[in-house]
Design a protein around this motif. Structure first.
Motif, PDB file in Angstrom:
ATOM      1  N   UNK A   1       0.828  -1.212   0.000  1.00 27.90           N
ATOM      2  CA  UNK A   1       0.000   0.000   0.000  1.00 27.90           C
ATOM      3  C   UNK A   1       0.859   1.258   0.000  1.00 27.90           C
ATOM      4  N   UNK A   2       1.807   1.337   0.947  1.00 30.95           N
ATOM      5  CA  UNK A   2       2.517   2.597   1.161  1.00 30.95           C
ATOM      6  C   UNK A   2       3.786   2.744   0.325  1.00 30.95           C
ATOM      7  N   UNK A   3       4.054   1.781  -0.545  1.00 33.43           N
ATOM      8  CA  UNK A   3       5.126   2.009  -1.516  1.00 33.43           C
ATOM      9  C   UNK A   3       4.666   3.016  -2.571  1.00 33.43           C
ATOM     10  N   UNK A   4       3.354   3.175  -2.724  1.00 34.05           N
ATOM     11  CA  UNK A   4       2.805   4.058  -3.760  1.00 34.05           C
ATOM     12  C   UNK A   4       2.037   5.260  -3.216  1.00 34.05           C
ATOM     13  N   UNK A   5       1.649   5.211  -1.950  1.00 34.33           N
ATOM     14  CA  UNK A   5       0.880   6.338  -1.418  1.00 34.33           C
ATOM     15  C   UNK A   5       1.375   6.709  -0.021  1.00 34.33           C
ATOM     16  N   UNK A   6       1.097   7.950   0.363  1.00 30.40           N
ATOM     17  CA  UNK A   6       1.586   8.426   1.658  1.00 30.40           C
ATOM     18  C   UNK A   6       0.488   8.548   2.704  1.00 30.40           C
ATOM     19  N   UNK A   7      -0.763   8.449   2.265  1.00 26.53           N
ATOM     20  CA  UNK A   7      -1.845   8.590   3.248  1.00 26.53           C
ATOM     21  C   UNK A   7      -3.038   7.739   2.852  1.00 26.53           C
ATOM     22  N   UNK A   8      -3.688   7.188   3.854  1.00 23.25           N
ATOM     23  CA  UNK A   8      -4.884   6.374   3.639  1.00 23.25           C
ATOM     24  C   UNK A   8      -5.844   6.608   4.783  1.00 23.25           C
ATOM     25  N   UNK A   9      -7.092   6.898   4.434  1.00 24.79           N
ATOM     26  CA  UNK A   9      -8.134   7.068   5.452  1.00 24.79           C
ATOM     27  C   UNK A   9      -9.024   5.834   5.464  1.00 24.79           C
ATOM     28  N   UNK A  10      -9.240   5.299   6.640  1.00 25.63           N
ATOM     29  CA  UNK A  10     -10.103   4.126   6.796  1.00 25.63           C
ATOM     30  C   UNK A  10     -11.348   4.547   7.554  1.00 25.63           C
ATOM     31  N   UNK A  11     -12.475   4.504   6.863  1.00 25.32           N
ATOM     32  CA  UNK A  11     -13.777   4.835   7.445  1.00 25.32           C
ATOM     33  C   UNK A  11     -14.487   3.518   7.767  1.00 25.32           C
ATOM     34  N   UNK A  12     -14.511   3.164   9.037  1.00 28.80           N
ATOM     35  CA  UNK A  12     -15.079   1.880   9.450  1.00 28.80           C
ATOM     36  C   UNK A  12     -16.563   1.784   9.107  1.00 28.80           C
ATOM     37  N   UNK A  13     -17.304   2.869   9.307  1.00 33.38           N
ATOM     38  CA  UNK A  13     -18.750   2.839   9.037  1.00 33.38           C
ATOM     39  C   UNK A  13     -19.023   2.602   7.554  1.00 33.38           C
ATOM     40  N   UNK A  14     -18.175   3.159   6.696  1.00 35.27           N
ATOM     41  CA  UNK A  14     -18.327   2.974   5.252  1.00 35.27           C
ATOM     42  C   UNK A  14     -18.099   1.512   4.880  1.00 35.27           C
ATOM     43  N   UNK A  15     -17.111   0.891   5.523  1.00 30.42           N
ATOM     44  CA  UNK A  15     -16.794  -0.501   5.229  1.00 30.42           C
ATOM     45  C   UNK A  15     -17.924  -1.433   5.661  1.00 30.42           C
ATOM     46  N   UNK A  16     -18.607  -1.084   6.738  1.00 32.44           N
ATOM     47  CA  UNK A  16     -19.698  -1.923   7.242  1.00 32.44           C
ATOM     48  C   UNK A  16     -20.903  -1.914   6.311  1.00 32.44           C
ATOM     49  N   UNK A  17     -20.957  -0.917   5.427  1.00 30.85           N
ATOM     50  CA  UNK A  17     -22.113  -0.793   4.530  1.00 30.85           C
ATOM     51  C   UNK A  17     -21.823  -1.304   3.111  1.00 30.85           C
ATOM     52  N   UNK A  18     -20.773  -2.078   2.956  1.00 30.70           N
ATOM     53  CA  UNK A  18     -20.447  -2.641   1.639  1.00 30.70           C
ATOM     54  C   UNK A  18     -21.547  -3.606   1.210  1.00 30.70           C
ATOM     55  N   UNK A  19     -21.997  -3.472  -0.036  1.00 29.47           N
ATOM     56  CA  UNK A  19     -23.024  -4.378  -0.549  1.00 29.47           C
ATOM     57  C   UNK A  19     -22.433  -5.772  -0.780  1.00 29.47           C
ATOM     58  N   UNK A  20     -23.314  -6.769  -0.705  1.00 32.79           N
ATOM     59  CA  UNK A  20     -22.865  -8.156  -0.816  1.00 32.79           C
ATOM     60  C   UNK A  20     -22.149  -8.430  -2.131  1.00 32.79           C
TER      61      UNK A  20
END
Length: 447
Positions: free
Chosen positions: A253-272
């Motif tokens: 991940x971080x070989x190509x980017x310097x920042x990543x935001x993880x939104x837990x609530x967004x992940x919980x709403x992933x469609x099947x």
């Protein structure tokens, strides 16, 4: 074919080529012990043995002494593994690069004899140890990367220096991470417990006398690739192999980017229907790394503590992972160390698909690969093929369509993806899609 079935075939193979009963029984015992004590726990097979697995096996001095003849048995152990390699090769369980990999690993008798001597205290190898941890490929690249960086204030570096030199840590450093770090240093033979306290070994003292750049590179190498995280702290760590997967997850991940935001609530709403794609995302893989039991210690000590990553929580409950130019350089070096394993794993998966092996097992390994290294066009194509073979056409369509939309349209694998996507569309009777993708495949073939 399961490993137990391979073991039966292996015995027959040795009898057919004229091995005596004593050698057959010894070789079978070696392979059975490897399966039961290492491969089973690491969820690997006789076709996927890697250096981590075999290092773990040859670390088991008590087992080697009790079951395999101790030091004198080591050449016989390696001979058994070379015989196994020939058996796997002849039966086409392994091919090409994997055969060469096995032969290199199982032919270095002097290395494993020296290792046995080191682990049983027969040999003081402090000079060789320091040379190994500062001149290997990884450490050499890290030393160059930190030449112009002030690493004296790096938290884990400072803690290790103080522990090895018996400098009081103070109340502010009485965290649980300290006890874990001391256990790790003991497992690396840099520290030993004496008289209700801890004392640096000769290796530990030699390490502490290195230059700052060499010390940083050596510590990073030891923590990443040598430390036994399964014994850290007083807890029972039985997830050492999973913890080591944090390295490819973060580095990819971080070989190509310097920042990543993880939104837990967004992940919980992933469609099947989005889950199969979501497992390859950076945020999902970071969340997976954080969910590995005891990963907190590895991330705190090796990544945050070594100045590679910073983790902050926002007011709305999101987590921001960030690195800097220095951290990104190190992550790129870390990822370079993963490339060979990635290639081997892809080769084995491709071979097993062609040989129509256990589809359930292959699917699990593909998913684990994607969750660890992220996805590429080749693994998406393999995933689509397995889903097709399992007649899971809707999921196959989701994966292959995504794979085609995101692949290099001039690459060889794009043709394979398109071909399998067309097969899938036919099964689902998506006539319009079939027509569209057939035209695209024809244009590729003409080009």
């Amino acid at each position: 074919m399961t490993d137990k079935e391979k073991l039966i075939s292996f015995e027959k193979y040795m009898r057919d080529i004229g091995y005596d009963d004593e050698t057959i029984n010894y070789n079978i015992n070696v392979v059975r012990l490897l399966i039961n004590n290492v491969l089973f726990f690491f969820q690997e097979t006789l076709e996927t043995i890697d250096s981590y697995c075999f290092e773990e096996f040859t670390d088991m001095i008590t087992l080697i002494d009790a079951e395999l003849g101790g030091r004198d048995g080591i050449p016989k152990m390696l001979d058994a593994m070379m015989t196994l390699t020939e058996f796997l090769k002849i039966n086409k369980f392994i091919k090409g690069g994997k055969i060469a990999y096995y032969k290199r690993m199982f032919s270095d008798i002097d290395y494993y004899l020296d290792k046995y001597d080191r682990m049983t205290g027969r040999k003081d190898d402090s000079k060789e140890f320091i040379k190994d941890i500062t001149t290997n490929r990884f450490a050499s690249l890290v030393i160059k990367a930190v030449e112009d960086i002030n690493v004296y204030d790096i938290e884990t570096m400072d803690l290790i220096d103080r522990i090895l030199n018996d400098v009081p840590l103070g109340k502010e450093n009485g965290s649980e991470n300290i006890s874990v770090l001391k256990s790790i240093l003991c497992s690396l033979k840099l520290l030993e417990e004496k008289n209700n306290g801890f004392e640096a070994t000769k290796k530990g003292r030699c390490l502490s006398r290195l230059s700052a750049e060499e010390r940083y590179a050596a510590i990073l190498y030891l923590l990443f690739y040598s430390a036994g995280w399964n014994i850290a702290d007083s807890k029972s760590f039985d997830t050492d192999n999973d913890i080591k997967e944090i390295i490819p997850i973060f580095s990819s991940i971080f070989k190509d980017k310097k920042e990543l935001t993880v939104d837990i609530s967004e992940m919980l709403n992933i469609k099947e229907d989005e889950v199969l794609i979501e497992i390859s995302s950076d945020r999902f893989r970071i969340a997976r790394a954080e969910s590995i039991p005891y990963s907190k210690y590895f991330i705190d000590i090796c990544l945050k503590g070594m100045g590679l990553i910073d983790i902050a929580e926002t007011e709305d409950g999101n987590f921001i992972y960030s690195t800097n130019d220095f951290g990104q350089k190190i992550f790129k070096i870390m990822y370079e160390e993963c490339i060979y394993d990635i290639k081997i794993k892809l080769d084995i998966i491709g071979l097993e698909i062609r040989n129509r092996k256990d589809y359930e097992s292959i699917e699990k390994r593909i998913i684990k690969f994607i969750m660890t290294y992220g996805a590429n066009s080749i693994i998406w194509d393999y995933f689509g093929q397995i889903l097709l073979l399992k007649k899971n056409f809707e999921s196959a369509y989701t994966v292959l369509k995504y794979a085609y939309e995101n692949c290099n349209k001039r690459s060889k694998v794009s043709k394979s993806i398109l071909y399998h996507l067309i097969l899938c569309c036919r099964k689902l009777k998506l006539d319009e899609d079939v027509e569209i993708y057939e035209k695209k495949l024809q244009s590729l073939q003409k080009a």
